[in-house]
Design an enzyme around this catalytic site. Structure first.
Site, PDB file in Angstrom:
ATOM      1  CE  LYS A   1      27.182   3.665  -7.862  1.00  0.00           C
ATOM      2  NZ  LYS A   1      25.802   4.016  -8.215  1.00  0.00           N
ATOM      3  CG  ASN A   2      26.350   8.035  -9.031  1.00  0.00           C
ATOM      4  OD1 ASN A   2      26.130   6.493  -8.839  1.00  0.00           O
ATOM      5  ND2 ASN A   2      26.186   8.543  -7.865  1.00  0.00           N
TER       6      ASN A   2
ATOM      7  CG  ASP B   1      25.940   9.232  -2.695  1.00  0.00           C
ATOM      8  OD1 ASP B   1      25.000   8.815  -2.314  1.00  0.00           O
ATOM      9  OD2 ASP B   1      25.755   9.211  -3.902  1.00  0.00           O
TER      10      ASP B   1
ATOM     11  CB  CYS C   1      16.201   0.542  -1.805  1.00  0.00           C
ATOM     12  SG  CYS C   1      16.652   2.300  -1.600  1.00  0.00           S
TER      13      CYS C   1
ATOM     14  NE  ARG D   1      24.117  -1.099  -5.974  1.00  0.00           N
ATOM     15  CZ  ARG D   1      23.169  -0.262  -5.876  1.00  0.00           C
ATOM     16  NH1 ARG D   1      22.720  -0.391  -4.614  1.00  0.00           N
ATOM     17  NH2 ARG D   1      22.993   0.619  -6.696  1.00  0.00           N
TER      18      ARG D   1
ATOM     19  NE  ARG E   1      17.553   6.196  -3.792  1.00  0.00           N
ATOM     20  CZ  ARG E   1      18.780   5.800  -4.031  1.00  0.00           C
ATOM     21  NH1 ARG E   1      19.262   4.806  -3.535  1.00  0.00           N
ATOM     22  NH2 ARG E   1      19.522   6.464  -4.937  1.00  0.00           N
TER      23      ARG E   1
HETATM   24  C1  UD1 Z   1      21.301   9.834  -7.418  1.00  0.00           C
HETATM   25  C2  UD1 Z   1      22.492   9.041  -7.104  1.00  0.00           C
HETATM   26  C3  UD1 Z   1      22.821   8.679  -5.723  1.00  0.00           C
HETATM   27  C4  UD1 Z   1      22.625   9.990  -4.825  1.00  0.00           C
HETATM   28  C5  UD1 Z   1      21.485  10.653  -5.151  1.00  0.00           C
HETATM   29  C6  UD1 Z   1      21.505  11.850  -4.099  1.00  0.00           C
HETATM   30  C7  UD1 Z   1      22.913   7.899  -9.297  1.00  0.00           C
HETATM   31  C8  UD1 Z   1      22.652   6.847  -9.960  1.00  0.00           C
HETATM   32  N1  UD1 Z   1      22.456   7.793  -8.048  1.00  0.00           N
HETATM   33  O1  UD1 Z   1      20.249   9.056  -6.934  1.00  0.00           O
HETATM   34  O2  UD1 Z   1      23.985   8.068  -5.532  1.00  0.00           O
HETATM   35  O3  UD1 Z   1      22.776   9.200  -3.384  1.00  0.00           O
HETATM   36  O4  UD1 Z   1      21.433  10.994  -6.308  1.00  0.00           O
HETATM   37  O5  UD1 Z   1      22.645  12.692  -4.493  1.00  0.00           O
HETATM   38  O6  UD1 Z   1      23.434   8.962  -9.694  1.00  0.00           O
HETATM   39  N2  UD1 Z   1      12.795  12.122  -5.319  1.00  0.00           N
HETATM   40  C9  UD1 Z   1      11.492  11.902  -5.209  1.00  0.00           C
HETATM   41  N3  UD1 Z   1      10.864  11.665  -6.360  1.00  0.00           N
HETATM   42  C10 UD1 Z   1      11.442  11.355  -7.590  1.00  0.00           C
HETATM   43  C11 UD1 Z   1      12.788  11.448  -7.597  1.00  0.00           C
HETATM   44  C12 UD1 Z   1      13.569  11.464  -6.251  1.00  0.00           C
HETATM   45  O7  UD1 Z   1      10.699  12.383  -4.291  1.00  0.00           O
HETATM   46  O8  UD1 Z   1      10.886  11.032  -8.597  1.00  0.00           O
HETATM   47  C13 UD1 Z   1      13.450  12.201  -3.823  1.00  0.00           C
HETATM   48  C14 UD1 Z   1      14.261  11.122  -3.401  1.00  0.00           C
HETATM   49  O9  UD1 Z   1      13.444  10.178  -2.589  1.00  0.00           O
HETATM   50  C15 UD1 Z   1      15.265  11.640  -2.585  1.00  0.00           C
HETATM   51  C16 UD1 Z   1      15.775  13.220  -3.325  1.00  0.00           C
HETATM   52  O10 UD1 Z   1      14.380  13.269  -4.318  1.00  0.00           O
HETATM   53  O11 UD1 Z   1      14.638  12.337  -1.491  1.00  0.00           O
HETATM   54  C17 UD1 Z   1      16.923  13.033  -4.177  1.00  0.00           C
HETATM   55  O12 UD1 Z   1      16.885  11.926  -5.041  1.00  0.00           O
HETATM   56  P1  UD1 Z   1      17.535  11.817  -6.331  1.00  0.00           P
HETATM   57  O13 UD1 Z   1      18.408  12.928  -6.620  1.00  0.00           O
HETATM   58  O14 UD1 Z   1      16.329  11.433  -7.551  1.00  0.00           O
HETATM   59  O15 UD1 Z   1      18.265  10.363  -6.312  1.00  0.00           O
HETATM   60  P2  UD1 Z   1      18.897   9.464  -7.334  1.00  0.00           P
HETATM   61  O16 UD1 Z   1      18.857  10.078  -8.614  1.00  0.00           O
HETATM   62  O17 UD1 Z   1      17.918   8.144  -7.194  1.00  0.00           O
END
Ligand code: UD1
Length: 438
Positions: A22-23, A309, A117, A401, A122
């Site tokens: 999915k990701n 995950d 969430c 999901r 996030r």
């Molecule tokens: C993706 C995955 C999710 C997985 C996560 C971490 C997808 C669709 N989802 O989520 O399944 O759990 O990676 O491996 O691929 N952060 C910030 N600012 C930002 C973005 C992120 O502070 O702009 C922080 C987040 O709060 C978190 C960390 O960075 O603490 C990692 O998040 P991120 O890798 O961005 O997660 P997702 O991409 O949302």
């Protein structure tokens, strides 16, 4: 809302096939916005998030056809709306992946700001700051992020992420494919899904190098074209089935997976007593060692470390291990919501900020529990498989999901699990394919 009813105690035995990730599928679908030509994606998983992304693409004016099971043909030749509305973003945070491609191809984008969430705040500040570095004007308007490209277009830049972000890296990488000049992304996420997206982008004519490492270079091109791509297998679904085989004292052959994407998971699970044999490049054979499971500490990390995950599933496994394990969650705050449900089933878990202390082994007892997020639901299913008596898991829309027909796959290998349909919801598979998928 559907529920799962599980009667625990059956060992999981047999053969299971892993679906597409999915990701990886989500960013690859978003990448189709970058071109007016058709993108064909194979090995697409049938999970709710994919249907949500499909809706997003159709809402903006793209067409998505599913000529065959697991194949999507996406054409964004006609895009009328450069926006992802709140209704979609609130149900799926990955909707934010539309931002980079819309901005790069059309020069403007509006994406509703994802709210908090279940697994923490996030934010998307890293996405926005990096797009601003390419020259985009980014501002907030009525709860939406609005981004615009100045007349000169996006211009390549050196970008250093303060924190590793998977979708942040993907958004920037996609935007940079159509920027003028070279973009270098430092401290990029290294997940296999990033490399898979880069492979698709390069098939479309982009020039991306280094995806899968911490430094990615993107040489902008004037336009991108059609491409055909097969999505990589889902490493988290693979890890979840390894855990299911081990925890039930079963024996499982896991097909159509990519063991190389699970090195940290495989080595940790071997350490706690799971026997995992790499039969070939796409098949694993799993069973629990005769000595049983033993406790071990764990810390989640960005790839290639142990994935957040898989943290919830590991916690359930540790409830059956001999000794104490300390699990530290370093990626998301508030990602221990499964712990209180596992406690209700008899697990001994104490939470202290970002750490969970699990004492085992304990006999779990079936109970009525509630899923709080995607991976938390998976950990409850694992618990239900071994609990004495009946477990009822409410709110399984979370699991829908991201796991393709998990109850059907588990039933096929011997689990006593049923879906109890409680309301009429939209079909899980795209209309017209339901009969084939069922
Ligand atoms: C993706 C995955 C999710 C997985 C996560 C971490 C997808 C669709 N989802 O989520 O399944 O759990 O990676 O491996 O691929 N952060 C910030 N600012 C930002 C973005 C992120 O502070 O702009 C922080 C987040 O709060 C978190 C960390 O960075 O603490 C990692 O998040 P991120 O890798 O961005 O997660 P997702 O991409 O949302």
């Amino acid at each position: 809302m559907d529920k799962f009813r599980i009667r625990g105690g059956n060992p999981i035995k047999g053969r299971v096939s892993i679906s597409g990730a999915k990701n990886s599928a989500l960013p690859c679908m978003a990448a189709a916005i970058l071109t007016s030509e058709t993108i064909t994606l194979h090995n697409m998983p049938y999970v709710r998030d994919i249907i949500t992304m499909r809706r997003l693409l159709e809402d903006i004016g793209a067409t998505v056809l599913t000529p065959e099971l697991r194949t999507h043909k996406i054409s964004a030749a006609q895009v009328e709306l450069m926006a992802a509305p709140y209704e979609l973003v609130k149900t799926m945070r990955a909707s934010v992946l539309a931002l980079g491609p819309l901005l790069a191809r059309f020069g403007k984008a509006r994406v509703s700001l994802p709210g908090g969430c279940a697994i923490g705040a996030r934010p998307i500040d890293l996405h926005l700051a990096s797009l601003a570095k390419l020259g985009a004007e980014v501002f907030l308007e009525a709860g939406d992020v609005v981004a615009r490209v100045p007349r000169d277009g996006l211009i390549g830049a050196e970008i250093h992420f303060d924190k590793v972000s998977v979708t942040g890296t993907e958004n920037l990488m996609m935007a940079a494919t159509l920027a003028r000049g070279k973009t270098t992304i430092h401290n990029a996420a290294r997940e296999p899904e990033i490399a898979d997206l880069a492979e698709l982008l390069n098939k479309m004519g982009a020039r991306v190098r280094g995806a899968g490492t911490a430094t990615i270079q993107v040489e902008g091109v004037a336009a991108l074209g059609s491409a055909e791509h097969s999505i990589i297998p889902d490493r988290i679904e693979t890890g979840t089935f390894i855990a299911a085989g081990a925890i039930t004292n079963g024996e499982l052959e896991i097909k159509d997976c990519r063991p190389e994407h699970l090195s940290a998971v495989i080595s940790k699970l071997r350490e706690v007593g799971v026997e995992i044999e790499e039969v070939n490049q796409s098949t694993l054979y799993v069973r629990c060692s005769e000595r049983g499971l033993k406790a071990s500490d764990l810390g989640t990390e960005p790839y290639p470390g142990f994935p957040t995950d898989m943290q919830a599933q590991f916690m359930t496994l540790m409830t059956q291990a001999q000794g104490r394990s300390i699990i530290t969650e370093t990626i998301f705050e508030n990602r221990f919501m499964h712990a209180s449900e596992l406690q209700r089933m008899g697990a001994r878990i104490q939470i202290s900020r970002d750490q969970a202390i699990v004492d085992g082994p304990d006999k779990l007892i079936g109970a009525r529990v509630q899923a709080s997020d995607l991976r938390a639901s998976a950990s409850l299913v694992l618990a239900g498989l071994i609990a004495k008596g009946e477990t009822q898991i409410d709110r399984v829309y979370h699991i829908d999901r991201g796991y393709e027909k998990i109850e059907a796959k588990l039933k096929e290998v011997g689990a006593d699990i049923d879906r109890v349909r409680e309301s009429v919801t939209a079909p899980l598979a795209p209309v017209g394919l339901d009969a084939v998928v069922a």
